[in-house]
Scaffold this motif. Structure first.
Motif, PDB file in Angstrom:
ATOM      1  N   PRO A  34       0.792  -1.232   0.000  1.00 21.24           N
ATOM      2  CA  PRO A  34       0.000   0.000   0.000  1.00 21.24           C
ATOM      3  C   PRO A  34       0.827   1.286   0.000  1.00 21.24           C
ATOM      4  N   ILE A  35       2.093   1.218   0.382  1.00 21.83           N
ATOM      5  CA  ILE A  35       2.911   2.432   0.393  1.00 21.83           C
ATOM      6  C   ILE A  35       3.134   2.982  -1.018  1.00 21.83           C
ATOM      7  N   VAL A  36       3.052   2.120  -2.007  1.00 27.33           N
ATOM      8  CA  VAL A  36       3.278   2.538  -3.398  1.00 27.33           C
ATOM      9  C   VAL A  36       2.303   3.643  -3.794  1.00 27.33           C
ATOM     10  N   ASP A  37       1.063   3.522  -3.357  1.00 26.95           N
ATOM     11  CA  ASP A  37       0.051   4.510  -3.725  1.00 26.95           C
ATOM     12  C   ASP A  37       0.279   5.870  -3.080  1.00 26.95           C
ATOM     13  N   SER A  38       1.112   5.931  -2.055  1.00 29.42           N
ATOM     14  CA  SER A  38       1.350   7.202  -1.373  1.00 29.42           C
ATOM     15  C   SER A  38       2.531   7.987  -1.951  1.00 29.42           C
ATOM     16  N   ILE A  39       3.323   7.374  -2.807  1.00 25.82           N
ATOM     17  CA  ILE A  39       4.539   8.027  -3.320  1.00 25.82           C
ATOM     18  C   ILE A  39       4.231   9.334  -4.036  1.00 25.82           C
ATOM     19  N   SER A  40       3.265   9.341  -4.916  1.00 24.09           N
ATOM     20  CA  SER A  40       3.004  10.550  -5.703  1.00 24.09           C
ATOM     21  C   SER A  40       2.451  11.692  -4.861  1.00 24.09           C
ATOM     22  N   SER A  41       1.926  11.397  -3.682  1.00 19.11           N
ATOM     23  CA  SER A  41       1.386  12.468  -2.851  1.00 19.11           C
ATOM     24  C   SER A  41       2.353  12.944  -1.769  1.00 19.11           C
ATOM     25  N   LEU A  42       3.574  12.416  -1.764  1.00 20.60           N
ATOM     26  CA  LEU A  42       4.563  12.881  -0.785  1.00 20.60           C
ATOM     27  C   LEU A  42       4.829  14.369  -0.988  1.00 20.60           C
ATOM     28  N   PRO A  43       4.877  15.148   0.092  1.00 17.33           N
ATOM     29  CA  PRO A  43       5.179  16.569  -0.060  1.00 17.33           C
ATOM     30  C   PRO A  43       6.618  16.782  -0.497  1.00 17.33           C
ATOM     31  N   PHE A  44       6.832  17.846  -1.247  1.00 19.50           N
ATOM     32  CA  PHE A  44       8.172  18.207  -1.692  1.00 19.50           C
ATOM     33  C   PHE A  44       8.612  19.431  -0.907  1.00 19.50           C
ATOM     34  N   HIS A  45       9.717  19.295  -0.176  1.00 18.05           N
ATOM     35  CA  HIS A  45      10.212  20.392   0.660  1.00 18.05           C
ATOM     36  C   HIS A  45      11.464  21.045   0.096  1.00 18.05           C
ATOM     37  N   GLY A  46      11.968  20.555  -0.999  1.00 18.72           N
ATOM     38  CA  GLY A  46      13.148  21.143  -1.597  1.00 18.72           C
ATOM     39  C   GLY A  46      14.239  20.113  -1.794  1.00 18.72           C
ATOM     40  N   ILE A  47      15.421  20.614  -2.141  1.00 15.62           N
ATOM     41  CA  ILE A  47      16.574  19.751  -2.371  1.00 15.62           C
ATOM     42  C   ILE A  47      17.686  20.200  -1.440  1.00 15.62           C
ATOM     43  N   CYS A  48      18.328  19.244  -0.828  1.00 12.07           N
ATOM     44  CA  CYS A  48      19.436  19.532   0.076  1.00 12.07           C
ATOM     45  C   CYS A  48      20.594  18.630  -0.304  1.00 12.07           C
ATOM     46  N   ARG A  49      21.642  19.197  -0.839  1.00  8.27           N
ATOM     47  CA  ARG A  49      22.826  18.425  -1.219  1.00  8.27           C
ATOM     48  C   ARG A  49      22.481  17.202  -2.069  1.00  8.27           C
ATOM     49  N   ASN A  50      21.730  17.443  -3.106  1.00  9.08           N
ATOM     50  CA  ASN A  50      21.356  16.417  -4.092  1.00  9.08           C
ATOM     51  C   ASN A  50      20.379  15.372  -3.576  1.00  9.08           C
ATOM     52  N   TYR A  51      19.755  15.601  -2.444  1.00  4.62           N
ATOM     53  CA  TYR A  51      18.724  14.700  -1.924  1.00  4.62           C
ATOM     54  C   TYR A  51      17.388  15.397  -2.030  1.00  4.62           C
ATOM     55  N   VAL A  52      16.360  14.681  -2.432  1.00  5.95           N
ATOM     56  CA  VAL A  52      15.010  15.217  -2.480  1.00  5.95           C
ATOM     57  C   VAL A  52      14.423  15.103  -1.077  1.00  5.95           C
ATOM     58  N   LEU A  53      13.920  16.208  -0.548  1.00  7.92           N
ATOM     59  CA  LEU A  53      13.375  16.191   0.796  1.00  7.92           C
ATOM     60  C   LEU A  53      11.863  15.934   0.745  1.00  7.92           C
ATOM     61  N   THR A  54      11.404  14.908   1.438  1.00  7.94           N
ATOM     62  CA  THR A  54       9.980  14.635   1.537  1.00  7.94           C
ATOM     63  C   THR A  54       9.505  14.799   2.980  1.00  7.94           C
ATOM     64  N   ALA A  55      10.372  15.314   3.833  1.00  8.50           N
ATOM     65  CA  ALA A  55      10.012  15.627   5.219  1.00  8.50           C
ATOM     66  C   ALA A  55      10.732  16.918   5.609  1.00  8.50           C
ATOM     67  N   PRO A  56      10.087  17.751   6.414  1.00  7.23           N
ATOM     68  CA  PRO A  56      10.730  19.019   6.807  1.00  7.23           C
ATOM     69  C   PRO A  56      11.986  18.800   7.637  1.00  7.23           C
TER      70      PRO A  56
END
Length: 59
Positions: A37-59
């Protein structure tokens, strides 16, 4: 790219900013973990920016 401080300040989601990346992650998870079931949540993850080439999905 500007960093996001909280989901309230930005309605952007991972799939909005990186649609190809989100699609690839979803496809890989569906292939390796069918029915997870986690697969369905991927597209709705919030985007908080990029930090040193990592995508942030949590503040």
């Amino acid at each position: 790219m500007e960093s996001r401080q909280s989901p309230e300040q930005s309605p952007l989601r991972l799939a909005d900013v990186f649609p190809d990346l989100a699609s690839e992650i979803i496809a890989l998870l569906r292939e390796s973990h069918p029915g997870d079931p986690i697969v369905d949540s991927i597209s709705s993850l919030p985007f908080h920016g990029i930090c040193r080439n990592y995508v942030l999905t949590a503040p």
